[in-house]
Scaffold this active site. Structure first.
Site, mmCIF file in Angstrom:
data_model
loop_
_atom_site.group_PDB
_atom_site.id
_atom_site.type_symbol
_atom_site.label_atom_id
_atom_site.label_comp_id
_atom_site.label_asym_id
_atom_site.label_seq_id
_atom_site.Cartn_x
_atom_site.Cartn_y
_atom_site.Cartn_z
ATOM 1 N N CYS A 70 34.350 37.040 61.738
ATOM 2 C CA CYS A 70 34.251 38.242 61.081
ATOM 3 C C CYS A 70 35.551 38.464 60.566
ATOM 4 O O CYS A 70 35.653 38.181 59.346
ATOM 5 C CB CYS A 70 33.997 39.348 62.322
ATOM 6 S SG CYS A 70 33.356 40.652 61.556
ATOM 7 N N HIS B 273 29.209 36.596 65.095
ATOM 8 C CA HIS B 273 30.210 36.856 66.276
ATOM 9 C C HIS B 273 29.342 35.861 67.075
ATOM 10 O O HIS B 273 28.844 36.132 68.111
ATOM 11 C CB HIS B 273 30.283 38.094 66.771
ATOM 12 C CG HIS B 273 30.917 39.083 66.248
ATOM 13 N ND1 HIS B 273 32.538 39.220 66.691
ATOM 14 C CD2 HIS B 273 30.915 39.831 65.202
ATOM 15 C CE1 HIS B 273 33.068 39.967 65.798
ATOM 16 N NE2 HIS B 273 32.145 40.496 64.858
ATOM 17 N N GLU C 166 30.876 34.310 69.785
ATOM 18 C CA GLU C 166 31.210 34.664 71.034
ATOM 19 C C GLU C 166 30.187 35.364 71.800
ATOM 20 O O GLU C 166 30.347 35.426 73.250
ATOM 21 C CB GLU C 166 32.562 34.914 71.209
ATOM 22 C CG GLU C 166 32.926 36.515 70.990
ATOM 23 C CD GLU C 166 32.668 36.834 69.497
ATOM 24 O OE1 GLU C 166 32.909 38.020 69.197
ATOM 25 O OE2 GLU C 166 32.315 36.179 68.402
#
Length: 202
Positions: free
Chosen positions: A87, A180, A182
């Site tokens: 990002c 994202h 994660e």
């Protein structure tokens, strides 16, 4: 055990730490020189002066973080060590290599605080196609995007509206995504696979 340096040290970035350690990596927060790779996490907008513009849509700028992460990024680029941007991390890499950003776009922000939106992306990139196929779903929590890619960077994925969703460097071990991984746990776009591929490349 591979060591990954995790960007800005003033924030805990618990999601990133949890995701990386679950995959067997050691996360380093103090000394970049001891690390095999750099992960630049998401966060606030970078100052537009880095890519030669005045503020025109950028918000929540953290100039101390900009300076710190740019310095760390240059160390890893000079050493030709792997860099993975997420990002804001993608945007910082792009700007550091001479690219520019759209300071505000619509349609890619979170649905509400803490709840990412989801959308499809398309990719011809070999890594992304191997992991996910030519079309897959990612999460979205940003209001800025790549305008002109920086030197050596090529677009690796786009959203249906043309928004750049991933960048790869032509010669350096640099790969960046606008989503994202994660915190992405979707059937056709689980972020764990991408993070594992990053670690396996070290």
């Amino acid at each position: 055990m591979k060591k990954v340096f995790l960007g800005w040290t003033a924030q805990p970035f618990r999601n990133y730490v949890a995701a990386l350690t679950a995959l067997g990596a050691a996360v380093e927060r103090e000394d970049p020189a001891r690390c095999d790779a750099l992960l630049l996490p998401g966060g606030a907008d970078i100052h537009p002066r880095i890519y030669g513009q005045e503020i025109n849509g950028a918000v929540d700028i953290d100039e101390a973080r900009d300076e710190y992460e740019l310095a760390v990024l240059r160390r890893f680029l000079d050493a030709q060590k792997p860099v993975f941007g997420v990002c804001r991390g993608l945007q910082l890499v792009n700007a550091a290599l001479g690219g520019t950003l759209h300071q505000h776009i619509d349609g890619h922000a979170q649905i509400s605080k803490g709840v990412d939106s989801l959308h499809a992306v398309e990719s011809g990139d070999p890594l992304l196609r191997r992991l996910y196929g030519a079309r897959f779903t990612v999460n979205s929590a940003h209001h800025q995007a790549v305008d002109r890619p920086g030197a050596g960077l090529v677009v690796a994925a786009r959203a249906a509206d043309g928004t750049v969703e991933a960048l790869r460097h032509e010669t350096l071990p640099v790969f960046c995504v606008q989503w994202h991984p994660e915190r992405l746990h979707h059937a056709d776009g689980d972020g764990e696979a991408l993070l594992r591929a990053f670690l396996e490349s070290l």
